[in-house]
Design a protein around this motif. Structure first.
Motif, PDB file in Angstrom:
ATOM      1  N   THR A  12     -18.121   6.966 -56.280  1.00 37.76           N
ATOM      2  CA  THR A  12     -18.254   5.840 -55.617  1.00 37.76           C
ATOM      3  C   THR A  12     -18.092   4.638 -56.222  1.00 37.76           C
ATOM      4  O   THR A  12     -18.709   4.445 -57.170  1.00 37.76           O
TER       5      THR A  12
ATOM      6  N   LYS B 123     -14.335   7.137 -52.966  1.00 43.36           N
ATOM      7  CA  LYS B 123     -14.978   6.336 -51.894  1.00 43.36           C
ATOM      8  C   LYS B 123     -15.385   4.974 -52.581  1.00 43.36           C
ATOM      9  O   LYS B 123     -15.578   4.492 -53.449  1.00 43.36           O
TER      10      LYS B 123
ATOM     11  N   TYR C 110     -16.421   1.050 -51.299  1.00 45.10           N
ATOM     12  CA  TYR C 110     -16.988  -0.112 -50.381  1.00 45.10           C
ATOM     13  C   TYR C 110     -16.589  -1.421 -50.693  1.00 45.10           C
ATOM     14  O   TYR C 110     -16.553  -1.651 -51.876  1.00 45.10           O
TER      15      TYR C 110
ATOM     16  N   GLU D  46     -14.540   3.617 -47.378  1.00 39.01           N
ATOM     17  CA  GLU D  46     -15.733   3.821 -46.710  1.00 39.01           C
ATOM     18  C   GLU D  46     -16.555   2.862 -45.621  1.00 39.01           C
ATOM     19  O   GLU D  46     -16.986   3.311 -44.611  1.00 39.01           O
TER      20      GLU D  46
ATOM     21  N   LYS E  49     -24.327   6.035 -45.488  1.00 34.57           N
ATOM     22  CA  LYS E  49     -22.837   6.763 -45.374  1.00 34.57           C
ATOM     23  C   LYS E  49     -22.647   7.897 -46.155  1.00 34.57           C
ATOM     24  O   LYS E  49     -22.040   8.802 -45.967  1.00 34.57           O
ATOM     25  N   LYS E  50     -23.222   7.763 -47.379  1.00 34.77           N
ATOM     26  CA  LYS E  50     -23.096   8.983 -48.457  1.00 34.77           C
ATOM     27  C   LYS E  50     -23.790  10.100 -48.032  1.00 34.77           C
ATOM     28  O   LYS E  50     -23.151  11.253 -48.127  1.00 34.77           O
TER      29      LYS E  50
END
Length: 707
Positions: A467, A536, A538, A561, A704-705
């Protein structure tokens, strides 16, 4: 292109069409290669009938001298005959044609334009025979004609004989070459000037010129229909690039190895062929490469029947970047906004040629791949049908002779997907660093420049997870603004990357000279960089960065994401933008109209919350760009469906809290949350009172994870 006396007295009802043709989108390069005082014979490749008017007219506008061209007799019977005559064209059947041309070159009364291919090469199918290029027409290879070499060399021989007193019968000389007694012989040598004519965005389809022709003419022959459709679309939609190459000296040729083979009556075939083939080789190799060329050549050279769409785009991107570094002629717009191609949104140049390939059934879209029908692509059809039925094959033929370009693409397509991704990642990171280094180098000695570390992109990407958070700073600021937030996220086991927006982190003038699209392209590059390394992503945007984060939701990629916008600057409290900016712009326009530029107001002072990071003044141009970005973002809110967290300080002195409510109301995301927090300052991403903000951000990401 300006109008001139060549259009005067032309038949009235064809005048508008001529103006449309002669005002086509033309770019002329290499003007410095036109000899100023020499007799000139221009030679060029030949693809359209319009070139017989367009190129001489263009050269006339550049030099002020008429440029003769040999045209088919049938053209003089049409409405264009009067214009061709005024331009200096001559019928192909004129019995004294050759002597007229030589006479004009001796005296330099008129330049001449010759197309050595001898015909329109509609397929652009050029191949090599005995180390020289030749034209292929319906499978037959045809050498280029050598008349231009004969005219140039013959005129120079006669000139030298004249000045060396070797003309025995001057009256006969005058009569043969139409030289008047009062006409001086130009002392300067005849020069051969090669020209490459290239077209970008060759397309077919109906348009108003075709509709007009069908109304005026009862029956259009198939060949005329084909030429009308192609050439009218070139006039209306394409860009024509005229690349003028270095001139060739006839005097040098006459003094070199062929000297003993030449006399005033004889110019051997070997000399003419060598000269013309060498010149035409230069012309063919001087193609102006455009995006379509790279698209279709990559598709053709790729060894498999299927190609992943994302991989295909990355190959094109890398190929274009490498071509720009080497000694090729290329279209100035070949890489315009090219970052969009690889950053997961529609890129106009790609979509345009893609739709053509799909329409012609050369490409079939299959999920995340393209199936390539190479048999369809390679169908040559006939000389008079290929341009309508398979224009991409024409474009492929044109680029195929560029061996250097083929080498670049072949090397790329033989690399693995992982190697291509690594090469692209390295290139993008280097481009980001170089962009900032170059900007900083120009202003490093200024008193108001920020320390270099303020504006450098920040990478905190050593965490062993998949991420990454892209943290985008605000208007007139720098990556340093979001560094504290980045450290917090990194300490919570997240990778973070804070890119620099173009024009920021240096001096206010840099921001003045950029547009909101430039800022957005910085974000596009950041998204591409992270997507090459992480699964992922953000996007966290503060203030203006929040607008850019919202705008980035147009991108469609599986790694995306969610979005977090903090004090997103949709509506400002700042009177300078809401009311003062329009008035200031109006005032500047007035004083500039009266040439009183000293009274113009270029900027307003800024009382920055963090003066060590932010600029101390806002230029009007930069404020106008911010206003445009705000308007652009408002228009796309209803299209947003990504998970989103909206955070807004209740007493933000810069951004009106109504911004957050409007964003929350208009977006269509199922997973959306609005959080108002207690804060009296604007820059809430750094400082002492950040606990609540940071917790909200981390909570959103962690929620979200776990889904």
């Amino acid at each position: 292109m300006k109008k001139n006396d060549l259009l005067i007295d032309t038949n009235g009802y064809v005048l508008s069409l001529l103006e449309k043709i002669l005002d086509a989108n033309i770019e002329i390069k290499g003007i410095e290669n036109i000899p100023k005082n020499n007799p000139r014979i221009f030679i060029a490749n030949h693809f359209t009938r319009t070139e017989a008017m367009l190129i001489p007219y263009t050269l006339y506008n550049l030099t002020g001298k008429k440029v003769g061209v040999i045209a088919d007799d049938s053209l003089f019977k049409t409405y264009f005959g009067n214009f061709l005559t005024k331009l200096g064209a001559m019928k192909k059947s004129n019995p004294n044609r050759n002597n007229h041309i030589i006479g004009d070159l001796i005296t330099s009364c008129k330049d001449w334009m010759i197309f050595p291919e001898g015909m329109m090469v509609k397929s652009k199918d050029i191949t090599k025979m005995d180390k020289n290029f030749c034209v292929k027409v319906d499978g037959t290879c045809q050498r280029v004609y050598t008349g231009a070499a004969f005219f140039a060399l013959r005129s120079q021989i006669l000139r030298q004989n004249y000045f060396n007193n070797k003309i025995k019968d001057f009256k006969k000389f005058q009569h043969n070459y139409f030289v008047n007694e009062c006409t001086d012989i130009n002392k300067n040598e005849t020069m051969i000037v090669p020209i490459n004519i290239s077209y970008s965005k060759l397309r077919t389809g109906r348009n108003f010129l075709i509709n007009m022709a069908e109304k005026l003419i009862d029956e259009l022959g198939d060949t005329f229909k084909e030429e009308l459709e192609i050439e009218s679309n070139i006039i209306l939609r394409s860009k024509i690039t005229i690349q003028i190459l270095e001139p060739i000296s006839t005097k040098d040729i006459l003094e070199k190895p062929y000297k003993n083979e030449l006399n005033q009556k004889l110019i051997t075939e070997s000399i003419r062929y060598d000269l013309m083939h060498n010149a035409m080789n230069k012309i063919y190799e001087s193609l102006t490469i455009n995006f379509d060329h790279i698209f279709i050549l990559t598709l053709f050279l790729y060894p498999k029947k299927h190609i992943n769409i994302k991989h295909f785009k990355r190959l094109i991107y890398l190929a274009i970047k490498q071509i720009k570094k080497q000694d090729f002629y290329y279209d100035d717009k070949i890489d315009k906004d090219l970052i969009y191609l690889i950053s997961y949104e529609k890129y106009d140049q790609f979509e345009d040629v893609l739709q053509l390939a799909i329409k012609d059934e050369i490409i079939i879209v299959e999920n995340e791949n393209y199936y390539v029908n190479k048999k369809r692509l390679l169908d040559n059809y006939t000389h008079h049908t290929i341009r309508l039925k398979n224009i991409l094959k024409v474009i492929l033929n044109e680029i195929q002779i560029q061996e250097g370009v083929k080498t670049i693409i072949n090397k790329l397509i033989n690399k693995s997907n992982d190697d291509i991704d690594l090469e692209l990642l390295t290139m993008l990171k280097k481009a980001e660093k170089d962009e900032y280094d170059e900007a900083y180098l120009k202003i490093r000695h200024r008193n108001d420049v920020k320390p270099k570390h303020i504006g450098e992109a920040k990478y905190f990407t050593n965490r062993d997870n998949d991420t990454c958070i892209i943290a985008i700073h605000g208007f007139s600021s720098a990556p340093k603004e979001v560094e504290q937030l980045a450290h917090f996220l990194y300490d919570n086991n997240l990778n973070v990357y804070a890119p620099r927006l173009a024009g920021h982190g240096t001096v206010p003038e840099d921001l003045r000279d950029t547009t909101w699209q430039d800022w957005y392209k910085s974000v596009c590059r950041a998204i591409t960089i992270t997507s090459l390394s992480f699964k992922k992503i953000y996007i966290v945007g503060f203030s203006t960065g929040g607008l850019l984060a919202l705008l980035s939701t147009r991108k469609c990629f599986k790694e995306f994401e969610g979005v977090i916008c903090i004090n997103a600057a949709l509506h400002l409290n700042d009177i300078r933008v809401k009311a003062f900016l329009p008035a200031l712009t109006f005032w500047n326009d007035i004083v500039k109209r009266f040439n009183e530029n000293d009274y113009a107001k270029e900027f307003v002072h800024n009382q920055a919350e963090n003066p060590s990071i932010n600029y101390d003044k806002f230029y009007v141009e930069a404020m106008e760009q911010l206003n445009l970005l705000m308007n652009k973002t408002r228009k796309i809110l209803s299209d947003i469906k990504n998970p989103i967290l909206i955070i807004q300080g209740k007493d933000d002195p810069v951004v009106n809290p109504s911004s957050a409510y409007e964003i929350h109301e208009k977006i269509q995301s199922e997973n959306k949350k609005l959080c108002m927090i207690e804060a009296k300052n604007h820059v809430i991403v750094k400082g002492k009172n950040t606990d609540e903000l940071y917790s909200l951000i981390l909570e959103f990401i962690n929620s979200k994870k776990t889904l």
